[in-house]
Scaffold this active site. Structure first.
Site, PDB file in Angstrom:
ATOM      1  N   GLU A 117       0.890  -1.177   0.000  1.00  0.00           N
ATOM      2  CA  GLU A 117       0.000   0.000   0.000  1.00  0.00           C
ATOM      3  C   GLU A 117       0.920   1.216   0.000  1.00  0.00           C
ATOM      4  OE1 GLU A 117      -3.206  -0.012  -0.179  1.00  0.00           O
ATOM      5  OE2 GLU A 117      -3.856  -1.997   0.471  1.00  0.00           O
ATOM      6  N   CYS A 154      -2.141   9.259   1.776  1.00  0.00           N
ATOM      7  CA  CYS A 154      -1.797   8.686   0.465  1.00  0.00           C
ATOM      8  C   CYS A 154      -2.890   8.980  -0.539  1.00  0.00           C
ATOM      9  CB  CYS A 154      -1.549   7.185   0.599  1.00  0.00           C
ATOM     10  SG  CYS A 154      -2.871   6.343   1.450  1.00  0.00           S
TER      11      CYS A 154
HETATM   12  P1  NAP Z   1       8.267   5.466   4.677  1.00  0.00           P
HETATM   13  O1  NAP Z   1       9.486   6.240   4.882  1.00  0.00           O
HETATM   14  O2  NAP Z   1       8.243   4.446   3.615  1.00  0.00           O
HETATM   15  O3  NAP Z   1       7.887   4.830   6.089  1.00  0.00           O
HETATM   16  C1  NAP Z   1       6.852   3.888   6.240  1.00  0.00           C
HETATM   17  C2  NAP Z   1       7.353   2.723   7.067  1.00  0.00           C
HETATM   18  O4  NAP Z   1       8.359   2.028   6.334  1.00  0.00           O
HETATM   19  C3  NAP Z   1       8.028   3.141   8.376  1.00  0.00           C
HETATM   20  O5  NAP Z   1       7.734   2.171   9.357  1.00  0.00           O
HETATM   21  C4  NAP Z   1       9.492   3.130   8.007  1.00  0.00           C
HETATM   22  O6  NAP Z   1      10.344   2.970   9.102  1.00  0.00           O
HETATM   23  C5  NAP Z   1       9.542   1.919   7.119  1.00  0.00           C
HETATM   24  N1  NAP Z   1      10.671   1.855   6.195  1.00  0.00           N
HETATM   25  C6  NAP Z   1      11.178   2.832   5.430  1.00  0.00           C
HETATM   26  N2  NAP Z   1      12.181   2.364   4.655  1.00  0.00           N
HETATM   27  C7  NAP Z   1      12.313   1.042   4.954  1.00  0.00           C
HETATM   28  C8  NAP Z   1      13.188   0.001   4.518  1.00  0.00           C
HETATM   29  N3  NAP Z   1      14.115   0.225   3.591  1.00  0.00           N
HETATM   30  N4  NAP Z   1      13.050  -1.220   5.058  1.00  0.00           N
HETATM   31  C9  NAP Z   1      12.110  -1.457   5.987  1.00  0.00           C
HETATM   32  N5  NAP Z   1      11.258  -0.525   6.447  1.00  0.00           N
HETATM   33  C10 NAP Z   1      11.353   0.721   5.932  1.00  0.00           C
HETATM   34  O7  NAP Z   1       7.013   6.360   4.380  1.00  0.00           O
HETATM   35  P2  NAP Z   1       6.785   7.848   4.775  1.00  0.00           P
HETATM   36  O8  NAP Z   1       7.403   8.673   3.724  1.00  0.00           O
HETATM   37  O9  NAP Z   1       7.123   8.116   6.174  1.00  0.00           O
HETATM   38  O10 NAP Z   1       5.183   7.802   4.654  1.00  0.00           O
HETATM   39  C11 NAP Z   1       4.501   8.351   3.640  1.00  0.00           C
HETATM   40  C12 NAP Z   1       4.350   7.454   2.422  1.00  0.00           C
HETATM   41  O11 NAP Z   1       3.460   6.385   2.714  1.00  0.00           O
HETATM   42  C13 NAP Z   1       3.704   8.236   1.306  1.00  0.00           C
HETATM   43  O12 NAP Z   1       4.254   7.895   0.069  1.00  0.00           O
HETATM   44  C14 NAP Z   1       2.254   7.793   1.399  1.00  0.00           C
HETATM   45  O13 NAP Z   1       1.518   8.021   0.229  1.00  0.00           O
HETATM   46  C15 NAP Z   1       2.409   6.362   1.743  1.00  0.00           C
HETATM   47  N6  NAP Z   1       1.160   5.812   2.321  1.00  0.00           N
HETATM   48  C16 NAP Z   1       0.443   4.906   1.608  1.00  0.00           C
HETATM   49  C17 NAP Z   1      -0.759   4.418   2.102  1.00  0.00           C
HETATM   50  C18 NAP Z   1      -1.600   3.418   1.334  1.00  0.00           C
HETATM   51  O14 NAP Z   1      -2.481   2.815   1.937  1.00  0.00           O
HETATM   52  N7  NAP Z   1      -1.399   3.224   0.045  1.00  0.00           N
HETATM   53  C19 NAP Z   1      -1.212   4.849   3.342  1.00  0.00           C
HETATM   54  C20 NAP Z   1      -0.446   5.772   4.037  1.00  0.00           C
HETATM   55  C21 NAP Z   1       0.748   6.240   3.526  1.00  0.00           C
HETATM   56  P3  NAP Z   1      11.035   4.244   9.829  1.00  0.00           P
HETATM   57  O15 NAP Z   1       9.929   5.078  10.336  1.00  0.00           O
HETATM   58  O16 NAP Z   1      11.809   3.587  10.908  1.00  0.00           O
HETATM   59  O17 NAP Z   1      11.865   4.915   8.795  1.00  0.00           O
END
Ligand code: NAP
Length: 468
Positions: free
Chosen positions: A228, A262
């Protein structure tokens, strides 16, 4: 990365949480597997449901406390945080109520004695984001626990108190150890969880970067995954859409959760010059009127973004957009106060070479496009790597439907911004990911759809070699 509570309204670090050790990884896995094998999958559905009903009840009874953790850690307006707590309880209750029905075996037409039954898979590992700290967990936990799986979650590092509060819902009398585990894990430990043979499925809600990294790892271990990921939803306004309600929807669609959703409406594509000018004027006025303040203050309409990194990234994107020729009609900078505040911003004149033409803007920034025709609107709507949601506003529902049918997305709405409810399946196509959460589709992602065929004793063997 450290697991820390940092108040985004002030920038103050309030608490740092201890990460798990490598030994903890093994302990958590062993408990989750033991719980799955010897406890949870054998429990009658009604008993599983009682655990979820209890969790939902606690969410409702402690709503103020739960909401305050979210507002403190990621800056959500307190009224919206209460709404998230209630929605999370709704999701848990939705699955508790319907699991019996979703689990009913399905007979196969034309195949007497054959049916498909739904079995759990085992331990499911989730990586979750900060933007809806409870709702994202409820989307995973509701279906997975009701189907009979157990769950381990690595939540985002900036919402540790919220993560612990949610885990408390699955502690206490009658709840087996290992049913739900919150882990403050680093990325190496995340990889260990994914690689471990006891984990049978992996789900991520987050950025494309996190999704690609986890999906690659899960793929190498031949594990089913659900992704997602990000979105840049188009919000198409046709010439005949009634202006004022469309503008109200636009403001909600863009600014809900300070634009950090998102499925926020991120790109406003208006057909017709006159309608475009009127729409942009109305949107600028509404954005300008938002009262900036502390997210705990009930009268605040624009709170901080979630973190310093999120603020800097957004300001960098706005600066790059300007260098690429975009015009800033309102906002565009940091709010002059402590904390991580970005002004409500409206951008226009974004041509296809501008970097933000294809990027996701995760915050209070609206991109506006005025186009000459319906065809052009569809082309702009589809010109991103994402395909999460999308909406079309028009007085002509048949025309709206024709336009919507050509938008590449996992969710499509007419005269409503993309939104969510327990019974509406949620998910995207293209770089927005694959798989679905919520509704019955969300229940079916991590299950064994097992064929069972029962023939009478003494049945004759097939007469031809049918292979397989
Ligand atoms: P993010 O950096 O990808 O963080 C989300 C989660 O992934 C966190 O728990 C983060 O951990 C973890 N993470 C990041 N890189 C990782 C890796 N290489 N290996 C394992 N875990 C990893 O996302 P964000 O930028 O904070 O959040 C916003 C994004 O999420 C946006 O693109 C948004 O559109 C998307 N989103 C999508 C949905 C959907 O349902 N489609 C819903 C909500 C948000 P840490 O916090 O420890 O870095």
């Amino acid at each position: 990365m450290a697991y820390q509570t940092i108040n985004p309204a002030t920038g103050e670090i309030l608490k740092t949480f201890q990460g798990i050790t490598d030994d903890d990884v093994e302990t958590v896995l062993a408990r989750a597997q033991h719980c799955f094998e010897h406890e949870w999958r054998n429990r009658p559905v009604a008993q599983r449901a009682s655990v979820l009903y209890r969790a939902a009840k606690q969410l409702r009874e402690r709503a103020e406390e739960f909401a305050s953790y979210v507002t403190l850690e990621m800056g959500k307006l307190i009224g919206d945080a209460r709404g998230e707590v209630a929605l999370s309880a709704d999701i848990l209750e939705y699955y508790a109520e319907r699991a019996e029905h979703f689990l009913r075996p399905a007979p196969i037409a034309g195949a007497p004695g054959c049916e498909i039954e739904t079995r759990p898979l085992g331990v499911i590992f989730g990586v979750e984001p900060w933007n809806f700290p409870y709702y994202q967990l409820a989307r995973v936990v509701g279906p997975q626990l009701m189907v009979g799986n157990t769950v381990i979650v690595k939540h985002a590092s900036n919402v540790p108190r919220s993560a612990l509060a949610f885990a408390e819902l699955f502690e206490g009398d009658g709840i087996p150890l290992g049913l739900y585990s919150n882990v403050f894990a680093n990325f190496d430990q995340v990889a260990r969880f994914i690689d471990d043979s006891r984990v049978r499925g992996v789900t991520v809600t987050g950025s494309e970067r996190a999704g690609a990294s986890v999906a690659e790892r899960a793929g190498r271990a031949l594990k089913k995954s659900v992704m997602e990921l990000g979105g840049s939803d188009p919000f198409i306004v046709l010439e005949d859409a009634p202006l004022e309600p469309t503008l109200d929807n636009a403001l909600w669609g863009r600014m809900n959760n300070t634009g950090q959703s998102c499925v926020a409406a991120k790109r406003f594509i208006v057909v017709g010059k006159a309608r475009g000018e009127a729409f942009i004027e109305g949107l600028v006025a509404r954005m300008r009127a938002l009262k900036v303040g502390d997210p705990f203050d009930e009268s605040t309409r624009l709170g901080p973004v979630s973190s310093e990194a999120a603020m800097k990234h957004l300001l960098d994107q706005i600066a790059a957009a300007k260098r690429g020729g975009a015009r800033v009609l309102v906002g565009g900078g940091r709010v002059d106060r402590p904390g991580f505040y970005v002004e409500a911003t409206v951008l226009t004149d974004i041509d296809p070479r501008n970097p933000i033409y294809t990027q996701e803007l995760f915050g209070p920034v609206a991109s506006c496009y005025v186009v000459g025709s319906e065809e052009e609107a569809i082309a702009v709507a589809n010109a991103t790597p994402f395909g999460l949601g999308g909406s079309v506003f028009t007085a002509d529902l048949a025309r709206g439907r024709r336009v919507l049918d050509r938008i590449e997305s996992g969710m499509g709405f007419i005269n409503h911004p993309t939104w969510t409810a327990p019974n509406l399946p949620f998910g995207g196509v293209k770089n927005s990911g694959y798989g679905r959460e919520l509704a019955e589709l969300g229940f079916g992602e991590f299950v064994n759809r097992r064929l069972v065929s029962i023939s009478p004793a003494g049945s004759t063997a097939p007469s031809v070699n049918q292979g397989g």
